[in-house]
Motif scaffolding. Sequence first.
Motif, PDB file in Angstrom:
ATOM      1  N   GLU A 136      29.656  40.165 -37.617  1.00  0.00           N
ATOM      2  CA  GLU A 136      29.799  41.009 -37.980  1.00  0.00           C
ATOM      3  C   GLU A 136      29.811  41.569 -39.668  1.00  0.00           C
ATOM      4  O   GLU A 136      30.305  41.057 -40.412  1.00  0.00           O
ATOM      5  CB  GLU A 136      31.240  40.915 -37.936  1.00  0.00           C
ATOM      6  CG  GLU A 136      31.814  42.321 -37.217  1.00  0.00           C
ATOM      7  CD  GLU A 136      33.180  42.085 -36.817  1.00  0.00           C
ATOM      8  OE1 GLU A 136      34.160  43.493 -37.650  1.00  0.00           O
ATOM      9  OE2 GLU A 136      33.362  41.719 -36.360  1.00  0.00           O
ATOM     10  N   ASP A 160      33.099  44.494 -30.749  1.00  0.00           N
ATOM     11  CA  ASP A 160      33.589  44.598 -29.299  1.00  0.00           C
ATOM     12  C   ASP A 160      32.672  44.324 -28.498  1.00  0.00           C
ATOM     13  O   ASP A 160      31.933  43.567 -27.801  1.00  0.00           O
ATOM     14  CB  ASP A 160      34.391  45.611 -29.074  1.00  0.00           C
ATOM     15  CG  ASP A 160      35.725  46.295 -29.235  1.00  0.00           C
ATOM     16  OD1 ASP A 160      36.060  44.800 -29.440  1.00  0.00           O
ATOM     17  OD2 ASP A 160      36.222  46.969 -29.053  1.00  0.00           O
ATOM     18  N   SER A 190      30.051  45.950 -34.699  1.00  0.00           N
ATOM     19  CA  SER A 190      31.570  46.159 -34.199  1.00  0.00           C
ATOM     20  C   SER A 190      31.685  44.934 -33.333  1.00  0.00           C
ATOM     21  O   SER A 190      30.836  43.883 -32.360  1.00  0.00           O
ATOM     22  CB  SER A 190      30.970  47.221 -32.726  1.00  0.00           C
ATOM     23  OG  SER A 190      31.609  47.060 -31.755  1.00  0.00           O
ATOM     24  N   HIS A 204      32.528  53.031 -30.453  1.00  0.00           N
ATOM     25  CA  HIS A 204      32.676  52.007 -29.776  1.00  0.00           C
ATOM     26  C   HIS A 204      33.756  51.458 -28.893  1.00  0.00           C
ATOM     27  O   HIS A 204      34.554  51.302 -28.731  1.00  0.00           O
ATOM     28  CB  HIS A 204      33.002  50.730 -31.765  1.00  0.00           C
ATOM     29  CG  HIS A 204      32.345  50.753 -31.793  1.00  0.00           C
ATOM     30  ND1 HIS A 204      32.295  49.940 -33.722  1.00  0.00           N
ATOM     31  CD2 HIS A 204      31.190  50.734 -32.217  1.00  0.00           C
ATOM     32  CE1 HIS A 204      31.644  49.557 -34.242  1.00  0.00           C
ATOM     33  NE2 HIS A 204      30.618  50.704 -33.252  1.00  0.00           N
ATOM     34  N   ASP A 232      29.262  53.103 -38.847  1.00  0.00           N
ATOM     35  CA  ASP A 232      29.024  53.014 -38.171  1.00  0.00           C
ATOM     36  C   ASP A 232      26.843  53.478 -37.919  1.00  0.00           C
ATOM     37  O   ASP A 232      26.335  53.613 -37.178  1.00  0.00           O
ATOM     38  CB  ASP A 232      29.432  54.044 -37.119  1.00  0.00           C
ATOM     39  CG  ASP A 232      28.364  53.046 -35.237  1.00  0.00           C
ATOM     40  OD1 ASP A 232      28.368  52.560 -35.239  1.00  0.00           O
ATOM     41  OD2 ASP A 232      29.185  54.103 -34.463  1.00  0.00           O
TER      42      ASP A 232
END
Length: 281
Positions: free
Chosen positions: A105, A83, A81, A15, A3
Amino acid sequence: MHDHTHHHPPHGHRHDDSMADLLDLDAEIHRTYFEELLDRVAGGLTRRPGTVVDIGAGTGAGTLALARRFPDAQLVALDLSTDMLGRLRRAADHNGFADRVRTVEVDLDAGLPDVGSVDLAWAALSLHHIEDPDTLLRQLFEAMEPGGTVVVTEMESQPRFLPDDIGIGTPGLEARCHEAAASRGWNTYPDWSDNLHRAGFEVMEKRHDELGVEVDETARRYAHAMLSRTRSGLADVLATEDLDTLDRLVAHGPESVLHRTDLSVRGSRTVWIARAAKEDS
């Protein structure tokens, strides 16, 4: 997979919506500071940027600020992420920037994706999450147009909200929280000047900025969100008394940061502004 490709607050790497909300609150209360920083960056550019890359874009507050400041530029937002990038795209569309913002991404530990020729790169609170920042900076340098600029910002210390003695618990709560987070390696980063030089960049400016904002409802929500994540992230290392005090601070009673009269919001940033020192091809 790590991450490492979006900036986030201390004590947690999830996330989730709460982290996204916190990133947005941070951007909202510091909007004036970052607009002034972008003005300073723009004043040192050799030309208007055509392509701007946001490294670790998160929810896109930086991307949108860059889009506002450079209305002729195309923006490329990089993040791990799904999202976060979805939230960024919705915000870009809402602000009328959908045709100028492209999201990618990517796990930047695997390298910089093809972003074309870059005029300006922005790495806000994100570079220290990269496992091999030297490689990423070299790749960024290779993608840069001659005279292109990279801006790196880091948080020097965690935000500070409270006096030493808050009238409940043992004085020094916030200092103990910061010490506990530091013992876990929170926000560890080097002086990026050397890394930038090794990659080929010339550091034009390094500066320390103290941040302070007026305490309003948004600032209170920001303090509440930050201390809530502190509470959950350090639950296994803080003393029971300190956890109980944090519970009272993030509740909704009179002792909560949502209502306290002694609340303040203070922070700091270190900023590096560097130029790709290479000849025109």
